[in-house]
Design an enzyme around this catalytic site. Structure first.
Site, short mmCIF file in Angstrom:
data_model
loop_
_atom_site.label_atom_id
_atom_site.label_comp_id
_atom_site.label_asym_id
_atom_site.label_seq_id
_atom_site.Cartn_x
_atom_site.Cartn_y
_atom_site.Cartn_z
N GLN A 195 154.72 36.95 108.67
CA GLN A 195 153.67 36.08 108.93
C GLN A 195 152.53 36.56 109.68
O GLN A 195 151.32 36.06 109.44
CB GLN A 195 154.39 34.95 109.87
CG GLN A 195 155.50 34.12 109.61
CD GLN A 195 156.52 34.75 109.99
OE1 GLN A 195 157.17 36.14 110.08
NE2 GLN A 195 157.47 33.91 110.79
N ASP A 240 156.92 29.58 121.54
CA ASP A 240 157.59 28.73 121.01
C ASP A 240 158.06 27.72 121.87
O ASP A 240 158.12 26.52 122.01
CB ASP A 240 158.74 28.98 119.96
CG ASP A 240 158.16 29.55 118.66
OD1 ASP A 240 158.04 28.70 117.89
OD2 ASP A 240 157.89 30.81 118.54
N LYS A 251 158.63 34.44 118.82
CA LYS A 251 159.20 35.15 117.74
C LYS A 251 159.68 36.61 117.93
O LYS A 251 159.15 37.22 119.09
CB LYS A 251 157.95 35.66 116.81
CG LYS A 251 158.33 36.25 115.72
CD LYS A 251 159.21 36.05 114.40
CE LYS A 251 159.70 36.91 113.47
NZ LYS A 251 160.59 36.36 112.58
#
Length: 360
Positions: A195, A240, A251
């Protein structure tokens, strides 16, 4: 803020409701290919979330969109059946991935909005209004969060980031420009979906920011004094989830970077709109473990030896509060150990999202 071509970054508009279906930009293929996955109901939206078609803030926008098309689909049902279908769709969306809290927040917002409906037509109208307003509110709050972060960073700061911060990152750059600040970025590649290499670095380049890509194993070296790429002025990531004791769930790989940053006296700022009221400690947050075979592959191609059969893939890790300098929200920057206390005093709402100032 737009790209040099005058258009917004591609990933700034990656979930759309069109013609009664949800179209989701497939981030597994982007930017090599711009492909859209079409979801016809909430179950297909949830499947797209679970299979990483979208991630970071994407599941929030996808969940709102899934609730919106479900509302359109229940228009011909009697009120009780319509409520039941909305609840089933909501449960499917909010459980698509266990760690990312965004879908739950979206679902609870819409279900709360439709509770007073006296007939199905009103339920549909209230659901659509809540879904669209919720997405707009998230963007507005992300911009305020970006502005709070910019206030902590000097002009010209070199920032190390990990994984894809999505709306937070875009709004941080926008807020920086409004404040007359420009930043220099270092992004990790973020295995196994890359990502950082594909989404973060691409979007920063689209926005005209200078970004240097490093592999996941280079983070500590980049943070160390005397680094050729340094000095790094701050480690900045999204979160998150944040528990009320100030633990940051993000992550996998964030923990290692945070420990290295702490060792080298580099501040770590974790960005989240609000802590999770239902998670007093990190132990109350389920850390998703994905299919280990994803570690043996990169973007669909086997990259590990064919002799290997065992791997481990926790999608997230937990950074204890002692390694976090500030948790930055749209209400300000807080000492991690006091984030729960501060938000309890301000008034916690629902799943952990505080109402925007204008809505109170």
């Amino acid at each position: 803020m737009t790209t040099s071509s005058g258009t917004p970054p591609v990933l700034d508009d990656s979930v759309r409701v069109e013609g009664g279906v949800v179209r989701i930009l497939d981030r597994r293929a982007f930017p090599e290919r711009v492909e859209w996955v079409t979801a016809h109901d909430a179950e297909e939206v949830a499947a797209a979330i679970a299979t990483m078609v979208t991630q970071s803030s994407g599941p929030l926008f996808a969940a709102y969109a899934g609730m919106e098309i479900t509302a359109l689909q229940v228009a011909g049902l009697e009120l009780g059946a319509a409520h039941n279908r909305m609840r089933i769709a909501g449960h499917t969306l909010e459980t698509a991935r266990p760690t990312n809290n965004h879908p739950r927040e979206a679902v609870h917002g819409v279900l709360g909005a439709i509770a007073p409906a006296v007939d199905t037509a009103e339920l549909v109208a209230l659901a659509i209004e809540a879904a669209r307003a919720g997405a707009l509110s998230y963007r507005a709050r992300s911009h305020r969060l970006g502005a709070e972060t910019v206030a902590l960073l000097p002009d010209g700061a070199r920032i190390l980031t990990h994984c894809w911060m999505d709306t937070y990152l875009i709004e941080l750059v926008r807020a920086g420009r409004l404040a007359g600040k420009r930043f220099d970025w270092v992004a990790t590649e973020t295995r196994p979906y890359l990502q950082g290499a594909r989404l973060t670095a691409h979007t920063l380049a689209e926005l005209g920011e200078h970004v240097t890509l490093i592999t996941d194993g280079m983070g500590a070296a980049a943070l160390a004094p005397g680094s050729r790429i340094g000095p790094i002025d701050a480690l900045v990531t999204a979160a998150d989830r944040v528990s009320l004791d100030g633990s940051v769930v993000n992550k996998v790989g964030t923990l290692g970077l945070a420990v290295a940053a702490s060792a080298f006296d580099v501040p770590f700022y974790a960005l989240v709109q609000a802590p999770d009221a239902e998670a007093p400690t990190a132990a109350d947050i389920v850390v998703e473990e994905r299919d280990p075979s994803e570690v043996l592959h990169t973007l669909g191609r086997r990259t590990a030896s064919s002799l290997l059969t065992d791997a481990w893939y926790p999608a997230f890790d937990v950074t204890p509060a002692r390694f976090v300098t500030k948790i930055v929200t749209d209400r300000g920057a807080f000492d991690p150990a006091r984030i729960g206390e501060a938000y309890a005093a301000a008034g916690m709402h629902g799943a952990g999202m505080l109402e925007p100032e204008a809505a109170r």
